[in-house]
Design an enzyme around this catalytic site. Sequence first.
Site: not given
Ligand code: SAH
Length: 397
Positions: A210, A252, A341
């Site tokens: 970040r 989502s 991940c």
């Molecule tokens: N980048 C974030 C962490 C991401 S975790 C950070 O720095 O904090 C992954 C995220 O993807 C979760 O919030 C989950 O709600 C979302 N997610 C999972 N499948 C998804 C989809 N098909 N479309 C949109 N979001 C999704």
Amino acid sequence: MKVIRLREGKERSLLRRHPWVFAGSIAKGQADAGETVRLESHDGRFLAWAAFSPSSQIRARAWTFDENERVDHAFFKRRIGAAVALRQRLAVASDGVRLIHGEADGLPGLVVDRYGDLLSAQFSSAGTERFKQTIADVLLQATGCTRLYERSDSGVRGLEGLPPVTGWLRGADVAGGDTTVTIREHAWQLTLDVHEGHKTGFYLDQRDNRARLADWVRRFGCRRVLNCYSYTGGFSVAALAGGAEQVTSVDSSAPALARATAHVALNGFDPARHRAVDADVNAFLREALKNGETYDAIVLDPPKFAPTASHAERAARAYKDINRLGLKLLAPGGLLLTFSCSGGVGAELFHKIVAGAAMDAGVDGAILARLEGAPDHPTTLMFPEGEYLKGLAILKS
Ligand code: SAH
């Protein structure tokens, strides 16, 4: 003390100090869930003291390879003390820190994050479950924290034959039982809820990435930034801090997006600079492409598409798809931060997938940096399975 005898040749990985013993490696011996057992080679040589897990494919996890070491209160004090001391030396730029990262800290099945004065822990193996009260006491002593929340609700508990458990393990009455806490990460503040948030509440592993996004946005003058799979908008806040004019968070999860919106205000940014979109990322990207949108920087940080190597092929298609769409949506010279991940997708395979996506998008790009999890999520030489987060920062040609 119970003895678990391995089949001939199955001692090799333990001799290399890899902590897992699979069910098929065991010749004889039984024990209760989480009981400490003596692991021996087929000819009776000591290999390790381990936690037995009767219903898991990972049938035993080594606590120690030292025959003279006892697995008791003092053992957990040493291991937890060493893990906490390592974090102090790392000088993490946040008061949100991963204190215990499972196998890498010699504590298989235990994850502990510190958020300000609050600890959030995940006990995901029979061994950590058995020693839970000891571990909880030692954690409070080692950190000076007064409250510990348990988030033992990940799917892997089921594989261990353990039910999901969430709730206060210590200090339920501290701060009126409030499960939200605001941490300071780099130059910004982020609020999380250890009860409702994902995993232990937050994704600390992306902390340093970040900061790098904020830096790149500033240096490259990125104006429009798209943060896909934004969760609570950590990368979005970083992009705003870097000077982005317009940031879009796509996720989502409605509660995660609500927090992303709150984070914009909490950090003093004009809400008009941020847009939260509740959508499936794949569908959003296709729609954006159809509408002729472009972005100067895009973050793709999806959930684990491949939990194990057996899911790698289907996951590869999913990763390729979003990366192809992301690369197309980027303006020339734009920045892509793309992550996986998935333990089942290694850094080399991920590189190939993204290269394939670029090929399909008809673009090239320069790799600005290879990215990984923050150093308070250590990986060890003997446990490659611990290496899960990998990413690339790419400048589109
Ligand atoms: N980048 C974030 C962490 C991401 S975790 C950070 O720095 O904090 C992954 C995220 O993807 C979760 O919030 C989950 O709600 C979302 N997610 C999972 N499948 C998804 C989809 N098909 N479309 C949109 N979001 C999704």
